[in-house]
Design a protein around this motif. Structure first.
Motif, PDB file in Angstrom:
ATOM      1  N   ASP A   1     -13.854  -7.531   8.869  1.00 36.05           N
ATOM      2  CA  ASP A   1     -13.052  -6.569   8.097  1.00 36.05           C
ATOM      3  C   ASP A   1     -11.563  -6.919   8.117  1.00 36.05           C
ATOM      4  N   ILE A   2     -11.155  -7.810   9.001  1.00 41.04           N
ATOM      5  CA  ILE A   2      -9.734  -8.197   9.046  1.00 41.04           C
ATOM      6  C   ILE A   2      -9.437  -8.915   7.735  1.00 41.04           C
ATOM      7  N   PRO A   3      -8.430  -8.443   6.967  1.00 37.82           N
ATOM      8  CA  PRO A   3      -8.237  -8.953   5.602  1.00 37.82           C
ATOM      9  C   PRO A   3      -8.252 -10.479   5.479  1.00 37.82           C
ATOM     10  N   SER A   4      -7.514 -11.169   6.333  1.00 34.84           N
ATOM     11  CA  SER A   4      -7.458 -12.634   6.167  1.00 34.84           C
ATOM     12  C   SER A   4      -8.798 -13.276   6.513  1.00 34.84           C
ATOM     13  N   GLN A   5      -9.562 -12.657   7.440  1.00 37.44           N
ATOM     14  CA  GLN A   5     -10.897 -13.180   7.770  1.00 37.44           C
ATOM     15  C   GLN A   5     -11.832 -12.961   6.578  1.00 37.44           C
TER      16      GLN A   5
ATOM     17  N   ARG B   1     -14.275  -0.385  -8.438  1.00 36.89           N
ATOM     18  CA  ARG B   1     -13.701  -0.464  -7.091  1.00 36.89           C
ATOM     19  C   ARG B   1     -12.755  -1.651  -6.953  1.00 36.89           C
ATOM     20  N   ASP B   2     -11.512  -1.364  -6.520  1.00 42.10           N
ATOM     21  CA  ASP B   2     -10.540  -2.436  -6.367  1.00 42.10           C
ATOM     22  C   ASP B   2     -10.619  -2.984  -4.943  1.00 42.10           C
ATOM     23  N   THR B   3     -11.071  -4.216  -4.819  1.00 42.79           N
ATOM     24  CA  THR B   3     -11.235  -4.786  -3.479  1.00 42.79           C
ATOM     25  C   THR B   3     -10.114  -5.775  -3.152  1.00 42.79           C
ATOM     26  N   SER B   4      -9.044  -5.744  -3.936  1.00 42.37           N
ATOM     27  CA  SER B   4      -7.985  -6.727  -3.703  1.00 42.37           C
ATOM     28  C   SER B   4      -7.245  -6.429  -2.390  1.00 42.37           C
TER      29      SER B   4
END
Ligand SMILES: Nc1nc2c(ncn2[C@@H]2O[C@H](COP(=O)(O)OP(=O)(O)OP(=O)(O)O)[C@@H](O)[C@H]2O)c(=O)[nH]1
Ligand SMILES: [Mg+2]
Length: 321
Positions: free
Chosen positions: A103-107, A128-131
């Motif tokens: 769940d860590i964004p960069s991971q 759904r915006d997953t950006s």
């Protein structure tokens, strides 16, 4: 009269009074001289009092920060000032929360770019915006606060990011008396120079999932530069703490030890014995041992050890030599 002023201006009150009594002539000039002398004396007394306050305010335990870290030497005043200035002024922003390592964004992004096969047949999901905000993806050195539940991990993060002169600590990370309050890894960007990660505690009222996200983070997170293992100064070092120390040691994870809640330590000699028998001072990796209080009290009226902790964080991030 002018000459009398000049000659006696530095003499004691008693002497000046004797002149007044002897001559029996309380002239306006002598009276004025006396008044001025009294004011000067009272100012000197109040200045003396102010100077002696800080010494009285320092309890015995903060001195152990020097005694336990002799091999590192004391950071210079200029380095301490530099780090204090940075943490006092830096903008601190909460960025992300992660219940699992992926769940860590960069991971998440790494996984997407590594594993995702282009699939032209599946229609794109709508709505759904997953950006991920680009600011969360810039690579910065990270430090993490680890420790048992309720040891003061979230409080220390607030203490580091609150001006050292302030008695009241900020409320950036949520602190609670409820044991096991922090449930996820939470990231705070400090002045766009480094990230501090608050973690869910281990032990009472924690869960297996929270333990595994932290352990995976320790082993796999490339941005991690240093762990700060928090132990409560007023409690014994328990088996889980020892397992954590062993785990980091065996896996070559660099760590320092921070004792929290030092304001609650009543018997300093038994505290010293606890450290000596813990084996921490004999570890080949020589962890720094930093003693802190994040809350002030009548016995610890200021927050001590926070400047050394700030300096150690700054140094481990390569921001100071
Ligand atoms: N006396 C004293 N109390 C403290 C200190 N640091 C934290 N506390 C208190 O300890 C309790 C737990 O603090 P937290 O910062 O929420 O601890 P935590 O390690 O984040 O706890 P979890 O998220 O539940 O794992 C709160 O009531 C704090 O006010 C300290 O230095 N001295
Ligand atoms: Mg917490």
């Amino acid at each position: 009269m002018r000459q009398v002023h000049k000659r006696y201006v530095h003499h004691s009150t008693a002497f000046i009074q004797s002149i007044v009594v002897n001559t029996k002539t309380r002239t306006a000039g002598t009276q004025e001289l006396l008044e001025r002398y009294k004011i000067k004396q009272s100012k000197a007394v109040s200045r003396k009092r102010v100077d002696s306050w800080p010494k009285k305010e320092v309890p015995a335990w903060p001195r152990l920060n020097d005694d336990f870290n002799t091999c590192y030497g004391k950071p210079s005043d200029s380095d301490l000032n530099k780090t204090n200035h940075f943490f006092n002024k830096a903008k601190v922003k909460f960025e992300w929360s992660a219940a699992s390592f992926d769940d860590i964004p960069s991971q998440k992004l790494k996984n997407l770019t590594t594993f995702r096969e282009p699939d032209c047949n599946t229609p794109k999901k709508q709505g759904r915006d997953t950006s991920i905000p680009p600011a969360w993806l810039n690579t910065l050195p990270e430090v993490i606060f680890l420790g048992g539940t309720n040891v003061g991990k979230s409080s220390i993060l607030n203490s580091i990011t609150t001006s050292i002169l302030s008695k009241e600590v900020g409320s950036l990370a949520r602190v609670s008396k409820t044991t096991g309050f922090t449930k996820t890894l939470n990231s705070y960007n400090v002045g766009n120079k480094l990230r501090m990660i608050d973690s869910p505690g281990y032990g009472f009222n924690s869960s297996k999932g929270q333990g595994s996200v932290t352990l995976q983070y320790l082993l796999e997170r490339e941005e991690l530069v240093r762990c700060f293992l928090l132990l409560a100064g007023d409690k014994d070092i328990n088996d889980t703490d020892n397992m954590m120390i062993q785990y980091m040691h065996e896996h070559g994870v660099p760590f320092e030890v921070v004792f929290t809640k030092m304001d609650k330590v009543k018997d300093l000699n038994s505290f010293k014995r606890k450290i000596e028998s813990s084996g921490l001072t004999e570890m080949p990796t020589l962890p720094r041992i930093i003693l802190t209080n994040s809350l002030t009290s009548s016995t610890s009226p200021r927050r001590f050890g926070i400047d050394l902790l700030r300096y150690t964080i700054f140094q481990s991030c390569g921001l100071i030599l």
